[in-house]
Design a protein around this motif. Sequence first.
Motif, PDB file in Angstrom:
ATOM      1  N   VAL A   1     -48.618  27.361 -54.837  1.00 45.35           N
ATOM      2  CA  VAL A   1     -49.668  28.203 -55.425  1.00 45.35           C
ATOM      3  C   VAL A   1     -49.350  29.677 -55.185  1.00 45.35           C
ATOM      4  O   VAL A   1     -49.518  30.521 -56.077  1.00 45.35           O
ATOM      5  CB  VAL A   1     -51.049  27.825 -54.845  1.00 45.35           C
ATOM      6  CG1 VAL A   1     -52.101  28.852 -55.255  1.00 45.35           C
ATOM      7  CG2 VAL A   1     -51.462  26.435 -55.305  1.00 45.35           C
ATOM      8  N   ARG A   2     -48.866  30.009 -53.990  1.00 40.69           N
ATOM      9  CA  ARG A   2     -48.482  31.400 -53.711  1.00 40.69           C
ATOM     10  C   ARG A   2     -47.348  31.845 -54.624  1.00 40.69           C
ATOM     11  O   ARG A   2     -47.341  32.979 -55.123  1.00 40.69           O
ATOM     12  CB  ARG A   2     -48.059  31.541 -52.251  1.00 40.69           C
ATOM     13  CG  ARG A   2     -49.219  31.640 -51.281  1.00 40.69           C
ATOM     14  CD  ARG A   2     -48.719  31.806 -49.861  1.00 40.69           C
ATOM     15  NE  ARG A   2     -49.781  32.157 -48.942  1.00 40.69           N
ATOM     16  CZ  ARG A   2     -49.624  32.280 -47.635  1.00 40.69           C
ATOM     17  NH1 ARG A   2     -48.432  32.084 -47.096  1.00 40.69           N
ATOM     18  NH2 ARG A   2     -50.638  32.602 -46.862  1.00 40.69           N
TER      19      ARG A   2
ATOM     20  N   GLY B   1     -45.083  33.971 -60.733  1.00 41.19           N
ATOM     21  CA  GLY B   1     -45.400  33.471 -62.067  1.00 41.19           C
ATOM     22  C   GLY B   1     -46.342  34.358 -62.857  1.00 41.19           C
ATOM     23  O   GLY B   1     -45.978  34.888 -63.917  1.00 41.19           O
ATOM     24  N   ILE B   2     -47.560  34.535 -62.371  1.00 35.00           N
ATOM     25  CA  ILE B   2     -48.573  35.303 -63.106  1.00 35.00           C
ATOM     26  C   ILE B   2     -48.117  36.747 -63.266  1.00 35.00           C
ATOM     27  O   ILE B   2     -47.677  37.386 -62.311  1.00 35.00           O
ATOM     28  CB  ILE B   2     -49.936  35.252 -62.380  1.00 35.00           C
ATOM     29  CG1 ILE B   2     -50.397  33.801 -62.207  1.00 35.00           C
ATOM     30  CG2 ILE B   2     -50.974  36.054 -63.138  1.00 35.00           C
ATOM     31  CD1 ILE B   2     -50.608  33.062 -63.495  1.00 35.00           C
TER      32      ILE B   2
ATOM     33  N   VAL C   1     -55.890  31.925 -53.908  1.00 32.74           N
ATOM     34  CA  VAL C   1     -55.867  32.639 -55.188  1.00 32.74           C
ATOM     35  C   VAL C   1     -56.754  33.872 -55.119  1.00 32.74           C
ATOM     36  O   VAL C   1     -56.374  34.956 -55.571  1.00 32.74           O
ATOM     37  CB  VAL C   1     -56.310  31.699 -56.331  1.00 32.74           C
ATOM     38  CG1 VAL C   1     -56.472  32.479 -57.639  1.00 32.74           C
ATOM     39  CG2 VAL C   1     -55.300  30.581 -56.521  1.00 32.74           C
ATOM     40  N   ARG C   2     -57.916  33.727 -54.520  1.00 31.93           N
ATOM     41  CA  ARG C   2     -58.856  34.851 -54.428  1.00 31.93           C
ATOM     42  C   ARG C   2     -58.253  36.008 -53.645  1.00 31.93           C
ATOM     43  O   ARG C   2     -58.287  37.168 -54.081  1.00 31.93           O
ATOM     44  CB  ARG C   2     -60.143  34.350 -53.779  1.00 31.93           C
ATOM     45  CG  ARG C   2     -61.226  35.412 -53.626  1.00 31.93           C
ATOM     46  CD  ARG C   2     -61.317  35.906 -52.201  1.00 31.93           C
ATOM     47  NE  ARG C   2     -62.358  36.917 -52.048  1.00 31.93           N
ATOM     48  CZ  ARG C   2     -62.420  37.771 -51.051  1.00 31.93           C
ATOM     49  NH1 ARG C   2     -61.493  37.759 -50.103  1.00 31.93           N
ATOM     50  NH2 ARG C   2     -63.389  38.651 -50.969  1.00 31.93           N
TER      51      ARG C   2
ATOM     52  N   ILE D   1     -53.992  28.975 -63.040  1.00 34.42           N
ATOM     53  CA  ILE D   1     -53.194  28.005 -62.285  1.00 34.42           C
ATOM     54  C   ILE D   1     -53.971  26.702 -62.273  1.00 34.42           C
ATOM     55  O   ILE D   1     -55.140  26.677 -61.883  1.00 34.42           O
ATOM     56  CB  ILE D   1     -52.941  28.486 -60.845  1.00 34.42           C
ATOM     57  CG1 ILE D   1     -52.161  29.803 -60.859  1.00 34.42           C
ATOM     58  CG2 ILE D   1     -52.183  27.438 -60.048  1.00 34.42           C
ATOM     59  CD1 ILE D   1     -51.984  30.431 -59.486  1.00 34.42           C
ATOM     60  N   ILE D   2     -53.334  25.631 -62.743  1.00 35.43           N
ATOM     61  CA  ILE D   2     -53.987  24.318 -62.807  1.00 35.43           C
ATOM     62  C   ILE D   2     -53.403  23.436 -61.712  1.00 35.43           C
ATOM     63  O   ILE D   2     -52.193  23.215 -61.665  1.00 35.43           O
ATOM     64  CB  ILE D   2     -53.797  23.658 -64.193  1.00 35.43           C
ATOM     65  CG1 ILE D   2     -54.386  24.553 -65.282  1.00 35.43           C
ATOM     66  CG2 ILE D   2     -54.452  22.284 -64.217  1.00 35.43           C
ATOM     67  CD1 ILE D   2     -54.133  24.042 -66.695  1.00 35.43           C
ATOM     68  N   LEU D   3     -54.258  22.961 -60.841  1.00 32.05           N
ATOM     69  CA  LEU D   3     -53.864  22.068 -59.746  1.00 32.05           C
ATOM     70  C   LEU D   3     -54.479  20.706 -60.036  1.00 32.05           C
ATOM     71  O   LEU D   3     -55.699  20.561 -60.040  1.00 32.05           O
ATOM     72  CB  LEU D   3     -54.360  22.632 -58.413  1.00 32.05           C
ATOM     73  CG  LEU D   3     -54.035  21.872 -57.130  1.00 32.05           C
ATOM     74  CD1 LEU D   3     -52.546  21.629 -56.991  1.00 32.05           C
ATOM     75  CD2 LEU D   3     -54.551  22.641 -55.925  1.00 32.05           C
TER      76      LEU D   3
END
Length: 701
Positions: free
Chosen positions: A430-431, A437-438, A392-393, A456-458
Amino acid sequence: MSANNDSLLEAYLFETGSLLEQLDNLVLAAEDKDNFSEDDINTIFRIMHTIKGSSAMMEYNSLMTIAHRVEDLFAIIRDTSIDIVPESHRPELFDLLFQSIDFFRQETEHLENGEPLTDNIDSLLQKINSFIEQIQGGGKDQPAAGEKAPAANAEVPAGPAGVPGYPHLLQVFFDEGCGMENLRAFMLVNEIRAFCQEDDFKFLPEDVQSNPATSAELAENGFLLCFRKQADRDSAIHSVTGSGFVRTYQVIDHAEEPAPAKEPEKPAAPVQQAAPAAPAAPAASAPAAQPAQPAKAAAPAPQQQDSNTRHHKESLISVNLSKLDELAAVVGEIVITESMVTSSPELRGMKLDTFLKSARQLRKLTDELQDVSMSLRMVPVSSTFQKMHRIVRDMCKKLGKEARLTLVGEDTEVDKTIVDSISDPIMHIVRNSMDHGIEDTEDERIAAGKDPVGEIILSARHTGSEVIIEIKDDGRGVDDEAVLRKAINNGIASPDVEYSHREILSFLLAPGFSTNTEVTEYSGRGVGMDVVKRNVEDVGGTVSISSEQGKGMTTTLKIPLTMAIMDGMEVSVGDYIFTIPIHNIRQSFRIEKDALIRDASGGEMFKCMGEFYPVVRMRDLYQMDEGFTNIEDGILMWLESGEQSYCLFVDQLLGEQQVVVKPLPSYLNSFSIKRSGIAGCTILGDGNISIILDVANLYHS
């Protein structure tokens, strides 16, 4: 010798991998705070020192060199303070650390795969050296916080005097406790002689080769090299940094003729320079020779932390996963053998009270042994979840987006093999959430009434015999029209058919499907979600997607706790016995023939709780000669797997049993046996073999 080398390499990879994971999490947390604490700096220094030493032992020079330079960088920060790095340079420091971590990970992957290490490290090395020069230059221009600048005519100590006529000094400090410091010093001298004439450099003490007693002096005061020419001293720095036993070094320049030679003075805490420095006036060289008392004052805290760490490690032991596999296999055989003994046909009709009592005790002990052997393989998913922070970073920086990752239930434990298998699928999802998505801009999110920063919730949670992992984002969601249009263009959907929302979402899992029109670093190649589906199904799991346009998307992975042992329901069709995983069974019941209806294609359907479910007959599916044909005679089982839900018709239920999963022979893979709804087999107590059904693929077959 080969076995010993393999053992050393395995230990090196395990230790380095653990240290890199710890370092990654530490730097991510520090970046959120935009600062390093004193403990953080000490920890990074120790990690790099350990990697440097172990890499030198294994003769991996590229890894050793990079680790050494990062260690040098944090030695400077440790011996002064984090304030030596201006806030404007902090992002560059974090990026530099992440690049170094990526380099180490890439090299360890090469070692794992038996590939050669990267020879060219000049680019990364230059970045580290340049950064060290920047902060040291800044340190010379500005005094540290709380430190008064020296007066114009103030006399500032310039470090050891050295030897007259040799103004360019290099003071070297060896690793603490390395031993034989006098011989290590002489090794450096021999290296320097290869490119420097003996008349052009001197060293103190001069009797390092012949006098072992100098080891104590060298360990305390360091080893002093004195050069006539700065170029020779600069070349010597490369020899020093390439040595695996040098802790740090200090560059000292005398503008004037130094005083008569004497023994080197003891520095309180040296500060090294990474690259050749221009000759400096005594006042300018003060930071290099000035004692750094705060570093010594802070020493007890790291020592106490080391003590706690050692105490914790004493209760842990690293075990090769293959040994745990062997243990699980042996325990499985014990469970099968115990069942064979207690269910032996020769014991039927006999009253053996003592035997039955012993058999119950044996069953209790085998159950406990089974639970213990399974628990040894269980590890928390936190290691996989934490890696997603880095994904994510990095994507936030490269895509120019603002998003945060929230972890829920990261202590949930799953079989080690399964944790390793789901790491890539979770990374892909996540990617996708970040890329597709975002939203691209904060303005777009604000216009939609959302928080400017995406989330993003994992999450992970237990549900009996399986773990449910959800990856949820609050982005755009899935555009049904765009997905359907792309599916039609790809030939996996028909323009004449009206598809439901759930069916449109299922296209996202099709091979080669991508909604991106351009190929980017993260998407557009049509490789991703189909790989996720395949990898999850390989470990007996399922993937499902839900989405609401404008609100976000949720991907759910249902994963079995372990692949070795499972709770199953034994059913029969004729004389054949099958095992159905308990977690796939919703309900079982008997029905009348009138309860079945026919659909337009002639298939059988059964209505349950307001929904219609297709009926699959085991006898017809596998073309068996035996088995009931009248629906009233058998049992209808309502099964569910992911998005699939249907009813399976069998003859009778034989009971619930914990079974040991045995894989099918590899040569059967050429017959697509898994696609026929067969996941494996198990040996029953009476010695018969039961086929374990794959509920998801059974319906498709």
